[in-house]
Design a protein around this motif. Structure first.
Motif, PDB file in Angstrom:
ATOM      1  N   THR A 607     -76.315  -8.545  -0.756  1.00  0.00           N
ATOM      2  CA  THR A 607     -75.303  -8.058  -1.706  1.00  0.00           C
ATOM      3  C   THR A 607     -73.893  -8.469  -1.306  1.00  0.00           C
ATOM      4  O   THR A 607     -72.975  -8.373  -2.113  1.00  0.00           O
ATOM      5  CB  THR A 607     -75.331  -6.515  -1.788  1.00  0.00           C
ATOM      6  OG1 THR A 607     -75.089  -5.989  -0.476  1.00  0.00           O
ATOM      7  CG2 THR A 607     -76.660  -6.005  -2.298  1.00  0.00           C
ATOM      8  N   ALA A 608     -73.713  -8.906  -0.032  1.00  0.00           N
ATOM      9  CA  ALA A 608     -72.374  -9.202   0.511  1.00  0.00           C
ATOM     10  C   ALA A 608     -71.430  -8.026   0.300  1.00  0.00           C
ATOM     11  O   ALA A 608     -70.234  -8.198   0.055  1.00  0.00           O
ATOM     12  CB  ALA A 608     -71.807 -10.485  -0.112  1.00  0.00           C
ATOM     13  N   ASN A 609     -71.981  -6.803   0.394  1.00  0.00           N
ATOM     14  CA  ASN A 609     -71.202  -5.585   0.159  1.00  0.00           C
ATOM     15  C   ASN A 609     -70.142  -5.404   1.241  1.00  0.00           C
ATOM     16  O   ASN A 609     -70.446  -5.401   2.436  1.00  0.00           O
ATOM     17  CB  ASN A 609     -72.164  -4.391   0.146  1.00  0.00           C
ATOM     18  CG  ASN A 609     -71.479  -3.088  -0.167  1.00  0.00           C
ATOM     19  OD1 ASN A 609     -70.783  -2.532   0.669  1.00  0.00           O
ATOM     20  ND2 ASN A 609     -71.679  -2.590  -1.374  1.00  0.00           N
ATOM     21  N   ASN A 610     -68.878  -5.251   0.817  1.00  0.00           N
ATOM     22  CA  ASN A 610     -67.766  -5.164   1.774  1.00  0.00           C
ATOM     23  C   ASN A 610     -67.893  -3.973   2.713  1.00  0.00           C
ATOM     24  O   ASN A 610     -67.602  -4.073   3.895  1.00  0.00           O
ATOM     25  CB  ASN A 610     -66.429  -5.081   1.026  1.00  0.00           C
ATOM     26  CG  ASN A 610     -65.977  -6.442   0.560  1.00  0.00           C
ATOM     27  OD1 ASN A 610     -66.307  -7.450   1.177  1.00  0.00           O
ATOM     28  ND2 ASN A 610     -65.249  -6.486  -0.534  1.00  0.00           N
ATOM     29  N   LYS A 611     -68.334  -2.840   2.154  1.00  0.00           N
ATOM     30  CA  LYS A 611     -68.455  -1.632   2.971  1.00  0.00           C
ATOM     31  C   LYS A 611     -69.488  -1.840   4.083  1.00  0.00           C
ATOM     32  O   LYS A 611     -69.253  -1.485   5.250  1.00  0.00           O
ATOM     33  CB  LYS A 611     -68.867  -0.446   2.088  1.00  0.00           C
ATOM     34  CG  LYS A 611     -68.874   0.893   2.815  1.00  0.00           C
ATOM     35  CD  LYS A 611     -69.310   2.035   1.901  1.00  0.00           C
ATOM     36  CE  LYS A 611     -70.800   1.975   1.655  1.00  0.00           C
ATOM     37  NZ  LYS A 611     -71.328   3.145   0.950  1.00  0.00           N
ATOM     38  N   ALA A 612     -70.626  -2.450   3.731  1.00  0.00           N
ATOM     39  CA  ALA A 612     -71.690  -2.695   4.717  1.00  0.00           C
ATOM     40  C   ALA A 612     -71.223  -3.670   5.788  1.00  0.00           C
ATOM     41  O   ALA A 612     -71.452  -3.465   6.990  1.00  0.00           O
ATOM     42  CB  ALA A 612     -72.936  -3.224   4.014  1.00  0.00           C
ATOM     43  N   ILE A 613     -70.524  -4.739   5.368  1.00  0.00           N
ATOM     44  CA  ILE A 613     -70.018  -5.737   6.331  1.00  0.00           C
ATOM     45  C   ILE A 613     -69.024  -5.080   7.279  1.00  0.00           C
ATOM     46  O   ILE A 613     -69.070  -5.288   8.505  1.00  0.00           O
ATOM     47  CB  ILE A 613     -69.363  -6.927   5.576  1.00  0.00           C
ATOM     48  CG1 ILE A 613     -70.419  -7.705   4.798  1.00  0.00           C
ATOM     49  CG2 ILE A 613     -68.631  -7.855   6.551  1.00  0.00           C
ATOM     50  CD1 ILE A 613     -69.865  -8.720   3.820  1.00  0.00           C
ATOM     51  N   HIS A 614     -68.143  -4.244   6.730  1.00  0.00           N
ATOM     52  CA  HIS A 614     -67.129  -3.544   7.537  1.00  0.00           C
ATOM     53  C   HIS A 614     -67.811  -2.660   8.590  1.00  0.00           C
ATOM     54  O   HIS A 614     -67.426  -2.645   9.761  1.00  0.00           O
ATOM     55  CB  HIS A 614     -66.240  -2.709   6.618  1.00  0.00           C
ATOM     56  CG  HIS A 614     -65.173  -1.958   7.341  1.00  0.00           C
ATOM     57  ND1 HIS A 614     -63.996  -2.556   7.753  1.00  0.00           N
ATOM     58  CD2 HIS A 614     -65.108  -0.665   7.763  1.00  0.00           C
ATOM     59  CE1 HIS A 614     -63.259  -1.654   8.382  1.00  0.00           C
ATOM     60  NE2 HIS A 614     -63.909  -0.498   8.400  1.00  0.00           N
ATOM     61  N   GLN A 615     -68.848  -1.915   8.166  1.00  0.00           N
ATOM     62  CA  GLN A 615     -69.557  -1.033   9.094  1.00  0.00           C
ATOM     63  C   GLN A 615     -70.229  -1.823  10.215  1.00  0.00           C
ATOM     64  O   GLN A 615     -70.153  -1.455  11.386  1.00  0.00           O
ATOM     65  CB  GLN A 615     -70.623  -0.218   8.339  1.00  0.00           C
ATOM     66  CG  GLN A 615     -70.073   1.051   7.706  1.00  0.00           C
ATOM     67  CD  GLN A 615     -71.202   1.860   7.067  1.00  0.00           C
ATOM     68  OE1 GLN A 615     -71.590   1.580   5.940  1.00  0.00           O
ATOM     69  NE2 GLN A 615     -71.705   2.849   7.767  1.00  0.00           N
ATOM     70  N   LEU A 616     -70.895  -2.914   9.844  1.00  0.00           N
ATOM     71  CA  LEU A 616     -71.605  -3.718  10.843  1.00  0.00           C
ATOM     72  C   LEU A 616     -70.632  -4.338  11.840  1.00  0.00           C
ATOM     73  O   LEU A 616     -70.898  -4.361  13.051  1.00  0.00           O
ATOM     74  CB  LEU A 616     -72.437  -4.808  10.156  1.00  0.00           C
ATOM     75  CG  LEU A 616     -73.667  -4.308   9.377  1.00  0.00           C
ATOM     76  CD1 LEU A 616     -74.273  -5.414   8.536  1.00  0.00           C
ATOM     77  CD2 LEU A 616     -74.717  -3.743  10.328  1.00  0.00           C
ATOM     78  N   LEU A 634     -76.452  -9.505  14.070  1.00  0.00           N
ATOM     79  CA  LEU A 634     -77.614 -10.146  13.447  1.00  0.00           C
ATOM     80  C   LEU A 634     -77.794  -9.660  11.999  1.00  0.00           C
ATOM     81  O   LEU A 634     -78.120 -10.436  11.097  1.00  0.00           O
ATOM     82  CB  LEU A 634     -78.834  -9.801  14.301  1.00  0.00           C
ATOM     83  CG  LEU A 634     -80.217 -10.302  13.936  1.00  0.00           C
ATOM     84  CD1 LEU A 634     -81.062 -10.422  15.197  1.00  0.00           C
ATOM     85  CD2 LEU A 634     -80.932  -9.408  12.949  1.00  0.00           C
ATOM     86  N   ALA A 635     -77.549  -8.345  11.784  1.00  0.00           N
ATOM     87  CA  ALA A 635     -77.734  -7.748  10.451  1.00  0.00           C
ATOM     88  C   ALA A 635     -76.814  -8.365   9.404  1.00  0.00           C
ATOM     89  O   ALA A 635     -77.131  -8.347   8.205  1.00  0.00           O
ATOM     90  CB  ALA A 635     -77.497  -6.244  10.529  1.00  0.00           C
ATOM     91  N   LEU A 636     -75.686  -8.924   9.839  1.00  0.00           N
ATOM     92  CA  LEU A 636     -74.779  -9.585   8.882  1.00  0.00           C
ATOM     93  C   LEU A 636     -75.492 -10.708   8.133  1.00  0.00           C
ATOM     94  O   LEU A 636     -75.199 -10.982   6.973  1.00  0.00           O
ATOM     95  CB  LEU A 636     -73.550 -10.144   9.617  1.00  0.00           C
ATOM     96  CG  LEU A 636     -72.529  -9.114  10.100  1.00  0.00           C
ATOM     97  CD1 LEU A 636     -71.561  -9.756  11.087  1.00  0.00           C
ATOM     98  CD2 LEU A 636     -71.759  -8.520   8.934  1.00  0.00           C
TER      99      LEU A 636
END
Length: 991
Positions: A607-616, A634-636
């Motif tokens: 999804t390239a979700n910004n919130k998820a990327i920020h958290q990771l 790795l999860a990125l």
């Protein structure tokens, strides 16, 4: 007035007019200031309070003009909030069609404000200023009127104005084009799952109003909406129609099957069965406009029972028509169920991979000779590499030629060696159990006597039947219930999870849960993963149970298995999974935080979700556990695989981290998201990591590089050749670390996976995620802790093939064009065996008469060749040159330039980078139902009366496949490739 405006050097006089009592003077001053504000805003700003007071004066006629001037002043002062507030007060005077920086900036600001309010959660208050809504509506209407439909659709989606989206779509000429654009828009740019489903619902509604509905797109939307009944109705309507409608139904079914959502496809099949039983019990031939006219007869009105046809006074012709139509419908139904179950595509893929297998056994021989027997890590890696290299080809020549070497595997290495057969024979659904029979547990007594071989065989069955386990589930359940060996339980849990992937079967869940609650470390780890595989994407309450047990148990292996299992249950659930993710990422146990990283990765996959990327990124640099930091990076790769170009840029700094775990994570993140792309930036980032000072970082970089370079050859990127040589050097170097050597051996297998005919693909051709592939790669990355899980990478393999099919789902021979140089996408050259000893050649004595005769013969040959070249009017378009016959001529003349195109024959290997060059020939007998450069393509036959020549007839038939008897207990052997031919058909001799 214009000349006067140019001469103005100060706004002081106009500002003084604002203090005059006469409204006319104030009005003149405001109008003049409005045109001069860009030049004198710094001067006007000192009197902005006077302008504001005019706006606030209810009795002032031109309040809106005052607001516009104030807005422009605040814009130049950088106060965008105040500027927007006054722009709203300006009403219609704020021109949305103005191209100035002022107007464009405030329009963007207004759009952002409106979007932020619209995207608030259901619990939050949404109060929108009607003036803000008016500006946004004017902007959207202006786009639609100007014909900027794509821009209007993008803004409508962003602003959550589905009414405006419908208005924009309805005004377009190319409806099918804009609808597919909207589908891509919703998948790529809409970050909230619920809102995405609303958009898809809106699109389905529009699609169904079209005179010629796009069934392929509608069914893809319905799959996301989880409406199997609607899909079944649509497919049933198509197979009840003309031959072309049936082809469209088959193509739709193939496209749905490619997304690998087993539970959904099973539901569609069940609904189709229900529809067909209803039809057979009650003849109702009126199935809409697609039904041929010959089906409309007396039976339509009678709607009687099929068995009672003879009792009804019906003309014989009508009865025959009903019979033939029923038979045709039944045949088409059988075909479409075969496609939805995956059996048809699996069978065709098996045949393709077997017939086109180009594995280079010399690479494996080099690995075998280089691996020291006392190094079990490299020995296991070599066996695993062979399995990956031959994944799905059913060719196990290397195993049968090296049984003694293979037999040195002990304990878990034997488990892995047996499981490797599952990868080689993946998809061999009919004969899977027979192939594994020598190693399977039989009636409580072991088939091979070794629990490691038995466990490995059950795991292998799961790999063979991955995501298509209807036929094997019961056997695996029995095997699980009838054993007390934790090794066999381990294999059975993994096998069951794979076979019943995503089906949420309650009975299987109970069986696996019982193993989990025995609290055995080895069996419990597999049970945790198995439950996750079974419940993938369901976000059920089982995840809460699993989390509770993870807190209760003392075994790290069980906690790790459960943490991955919990992550699998929230696959694709996005914001719905946030509560569980929050729970896991805040846990004191680093193993559960590690599971939280995978939960983030899988919930927001692609999804390239910004919130998820920020958290990771936050966890990647701040967590105290190296495991968690490595996994966060790795999860990125999973979150970003929809935009692979972004990943190298995002992880470039992390790849230079002082922490080797972070560097390893960065390497695999690039490997996962850029898999199969051959992306230059990804290769550039990984190159330095393949020479890292830490052995496991080199291992990760080598595996990631192979994942990126799969199906890329040296002509396409010269660095591929250098990488292959680097792998060979590492494997042959006796002083190299075992970790790096293992990475190089696995990388060699991945680089040539599936007989050099598969790539790693996480997205289907319809741009949706392939569930099995994403899950497979997620579990594959667990090889860090548990080597047997390496085989999960085979789930991500997708054949690089274009397989054209006729209405009988057979593969006809026909030619099509690849508009690129053949060398760009050719198979890599086979490795030549290096000679160990070089012998010195003694020059032979040459007589002068022999030299003269040879010179004369060469001149004669040259003159003949020259004459022949002058006679030929056009160059040959043949792609292959017979080296043996042309060897003499080639030595004497310059090489011919390489052709700029290539003619391919169905079925053909078509790699992802080649797809954009594929074209169907204009004079071809076959025309594709949908323009598709690869995968399964249904073909319309433009000459149906002509005889067809079929391809893919040289593959071994599943019926003839046998399992070679084991030469020693526990040794994996497989399909006999050289089965005896069938006897000729019976004939009658007449003199």
């Amino acid at each position: 007035m214009a000349s006067a405006a140019v001469m103005v050097s100060s706004a002081g006089s106009l500002l003084a007019m604002l203090q005059e009592p006469a409204p006319e003077l104030k009005l003149h001053a405001l109008a003049s200031l409005n045109s001069l504000v860009h030049a004198f805003w710094h001067e006007i700003s000192t009197s902005v309070s006077s302008i504001e007071s005019l706006y606030e004066d209810e009795e002032f006629v031109q309040r809106q003009l005052a607001a516009l001037v104030a807005s422009k002043v605040f814009f130049y002062l950088g106060e965008l909030n105040d500027a927007l507030s006054y722009a709203l007060g300006a009403g219609p005077l704020f021109d949305v069609s103005d191209d100035s920086d002022y107007a464009q900036t405030l329009l963007a600001k207004a759009l952002d404000e409106y979007t932020a309010i619209q995207s608030r959660g259901t619990g939050e208050e949404k109060t929108i200023d009607p003036r803000l809504e008016a500006i946004v509506e004017r902007m959207l209407d202006k786009c639609i009127l100007d014909g900027k439909y794509q821009q209007a659709m993008g803004m409508s989606v962003e602003c959550r104005r589905l009414d405006k989206l419908e208005a924009a779509i309805s005004r377009c000429d190319n409806l099918h084009g804009v609808l597919s654009y909207c589908i891509n828009l919703s998948h790529q740019y809409v970050s909230h799952r619920e809102y995405r489903l609303e958009i898809l619902q809106c699109l389905v509604k529009i699609y169904q109003t079209l005179p010629n509905p796009d069934y392929l797109s509608i069914c893809q939307c319905l799959m996301f909406l989880g409406e199997p009944e609607s899909v079944a109705n649509m497919l049933d309507k198509l197979i009840s129609g003309s031959k072309d409608d049936a082809l469209l139904a088959y193509q739709t079914a193939f496209d749905l099957a490619e997304n690998e959502n087993q539970a959904f496809l099973l539901n569609v099949r069940n609904h189709l069965d229900a529809l067909s039983s209803h039809t057979s019990a009650h003849v109702d031939l009126d199935s809409g406009p697609t039904v041929p006219s010959n089906q409309t007869n007396a039976a339509t009105e009678l709607s009687g029972d099929v068995q009672m046809r003879d009792d009804i006074n019906m003309p014989n012709g009508s009865a025959t028509t009903v019979d033939s139509n029923a038979a045709t419908h039944a045949d088409r139904l059988t075909k479409i169920k075969g496609i939805l179950s995956g059996e048809t595509s699996i069978q065709l893929t098996l045949q393709f991979l077997y017939s086109h297998n180009r594995s280079d056994l010399q690479i494996l021989k080099t690995i075998k000779q280089a691996v020291e027997m006392r190094n079990s890590v490299c020995h296991s890696a070599a066996i695993c590499s062979n399995a990956i290299m031959h994944a799905g080809t059913t060719v196990d020549t290397f195993l049968r030629e090296n049984l003694e070497w293979l037999g040195r595997a002990t304990n878990w290495a034997k488990f892995s060696a047996t499981a490797g057969l599952g990868v080689i024979h993946r998809g061999h659904l009919q004969q899977g159990r027979a192939l594994m029979a020598p190693y399977l547990p039989q009636n409580g007594a072991g088939g091979s006597g070794s629990p490691y071989s038995e466990g490995g065989a059950l795991y292998a069955l799961g790999l063979i039947h991955a995501n298509h386990g209807e036929g094997i589930k019961e056997f695996l359940r029995e095997s699980l219930r009838n054993t007390t060996s934790e090794v066999v339980q381990h294999g059975a849990c993994l096998g069951l999870g794979l076979a019943a992937l995503g089906t949420s079967d309650e009975e299987i869940c109970e069986d696996i849960k019982n193993i989990l609650y025995t609290d055995s470390a080895v069996a419990g780890e597999a049970a945790g993963i198995g439950m996750g595989l079974l419940m993938v994407g369901t976000a059920s309450e089982k995840a809460t149970e699993m989390l509770a047990y993870a807190h209760d148990t003392q075994h790290e292996k069980i906690i790790r298995g459960l943490s991955l299992g919990i992550a699998l249950t929230v696959y694709g659930r996005e914001e719905e999974a946030d509560t569980l993710i929050e729970q896991m990422t805040r846990d004191q146990d680093p193993i559960l935080r590690y599971g939280g990283m995978y939960a983030l990765a899988l919930a927001y996959r692609g999804t390239a979700n910004n919130k998820a990327i920020h958290q990771l990124l936050h966890f990647a640099v701040s967590d105290v556990s190296d495991d968690v930091r490595r996994t966060a990076v790795l999860a990125l790769g999973f979150v970003l695989y929809n935009e692979p170009e972004q990943t190298p840029r995002i992880v470039s700094l992390l790849s230079e981290s002082y922490n080797p775990h972070v560097r390893y994570g960065a390497a695999l993140a690039v490997g996962i998201s850029c898999a199969g792309t051959g992306l230059s930036e990804a290769i550039s980032l990984l190159e330095p990591l393949t020479s890292d000072v830490v052995d496991f970082v080199r291992q990760g970089a080598l595996i990631a590089m192979a994942m990126v370079m799969i199906q890329t050859n040296e002509s396409y990127d010269p660095r591929v050749g250098a990488f292959r040589r680097q792998l060979e050097k590492i494997i042959l170097d006796k002083h190299e670390d075992a970790m790096s050597k293992m990475g190089a051996i696995l990388a060699s297998g991945i680089l040539d996976a599936g007989g050099r005919n598969v790539t790693i693909k996480l997205k289907s051709r319809s741009k949706h995620d392939r569930l099995t592939a994403v899950v497979g790669l997620a579990v594959f990355t667990q090889f860090w802790y548990w080597y047997p899980l390496t085989y999960f990478i085979s789930l991500a393999f997708s054949p690089t093939a274009l397989i054209g099919l006729n209405s009988d789902l057979k593969v006809p021979k026909f030619e099509f064009l690849s508009n690129a140089k053949p060398s760009l996408f050719d198979y890599p050259k086979p490795v030549t065996q290096q000679t160990t000893a070089t012998s010195v050649k003694v020059p032979a004595a040459i007589l002068s008469t022999y030299a003269k005769s040879k010179s004369r013969a060469r001149k004669d040959a040259e003159s003949k060749a020259k004459a022949k070249a002058e006679d030929s009017s056009s160059a040959s378009t043949s792609m292959q040159v017979d080296g043996a016959s042309a060897a003499g001529a080639a030595a004497e003349k310059a090489p011919e330039p390489e052709p700029t195109f290539q003619i391919l024959t169905n079925p053909a290997r078509v790699v992802p980078a080649q797809e954009k060059f594929i074209k169907f020939l204009e004079d071809s007998r076959y025309k594709p139902v949908k323009a598709a450069p690869s995968g399964f393509v249904l073909l319309q036959d433009l000459e149906p009366t002509e005889a067809e020549e079929l391809a893919l007839t040289d593959a071994p038939s599943t019926a003839a496949t046998t399992s070679t008897p084991a030469s020693s207990a526990g040794e994996p052997v497989g399909m006999a490739v050289d089965d005896e031919p069938q006897p000729p058909p019976a004939f009658e001799y007449t003199s």
